[in-house]
Design an enzyme around this catalytic site. Sequence first.
Site, PDB file in Angstrom:
ATOM      1  N   HIS A   1       8.850   3.450   8.711  1.00  0.00           N
ATOM      2  CA  HIS A   1       8.660   2.568   9.871  1.00  0.00           C
ATOM      3  C   HIS A   1       7.374   2.984  10.591  1.00  0.00           C
ATOM      4  CE1 HIS A   1       9.752  -0.235  12.995  1.00  0.00           C
ATOM      5  NE2 HIS A   1       9.350   0.676  13.859  1.00  0.00           N
TER       6      HIS A   1
ATOM      7  N   ASP B   1      16.886   0.775  11.951  1.00  0.00           N
ATOM      8  CA  ASP B   1      16.013   1.918  12.258  1.00  0.00           C
ATOM      9  C   ASP B   1      16.752   3.034  13.010  1.00  0.00           C
ATOM     10  OD1 ASP B   1      13.890   0.453  11.132  1.00  0.00           O
ATOM     11  OD2 ASP B   1      13.323  -0.397  13.065  1.00  0.00           O
TER      12      ASP B   1
ATOM     13  N   THR C   1       0.830  -1.211   0.000  1.00  0.00           N
ATOM     14  CA  THR C   1       0.000   0.000   0.000  1.00  0.00           C
ATOM     15  C   THR C   1       0.871   1.270   0.000  1.00  0.00           C
ATOM     16  OG1 THR C   1      -0.239   0.071   2.420  1.00  0.00           O
ATOM     17  CG2 THR C   1      -1.913  -1.156   1.194  1.00  0.00           C
TER      18      THR C   1
END
Length: 200
Positions: A110, A151, A13
């Site tokens: 994230h 991250d 998406t």
Amino acid sequence: MLKILVCVSGGGTNLQAIIDGVKNGSIKETEIIGVICNNAGAYALKRAEDNGIPGYVLSPKNFESRDEFNKAFLAKVKEINPDLIVLAGFLVTIPEEMTRVYENRIINIHPSLIPSFCGVGYYGLKVHEAALTKGVKVTGATVHFVDSGMDTGRIIYQKAVEVMDGDTPEILQKRVMEQAEWIILPKAVNDIATGLIKLG
Ligand code: GAR
């Protein structure tokens, strides 16, 4: 024209949000030149195909070792030769060598407000499960540059999203996508393409 390669693992998406942004002009001066996916059955590949974007399947499962996969992955990326690599729900660890070769040229979305709920083991629904278990009232999403850590790279954009009573991980995931991810990832691509954010 910024040539981007989008790496995906699942539904895609976020890839769709970028495709839509390029089509409707909210992402300027950008061309999606390829999609790499580690999962041959992923719906993200159909999204690429439907939009005439070359899709490539590259999975660690099809290689004898992680090292072999990493070499093939880097070779494929070099062959595609993008200006920017966008990790849009790509659940494979980026090889350290790639983070060096493409320093400041890889971005990731994230689904939390880093440094909360990030790092090893925090991906997809697990992030939202952890947020609900902790009982936070606000979560969100982060777009950041990718470095050799998990991250840990420089943050580009963050957007907060409220947690509501009765949320399940699935409901919260959908709200975070709609209210944060699908907004800040296309915005980051546009702002890099138009020079508002400098690469490096
Ligand atoms: C997104 O929520 C993205 O933020 C997350 O995976 C989902 C992919 O959805 N990424 C991570 O958890 C990375 N650590 P999508 O395939 O529908 O874009």
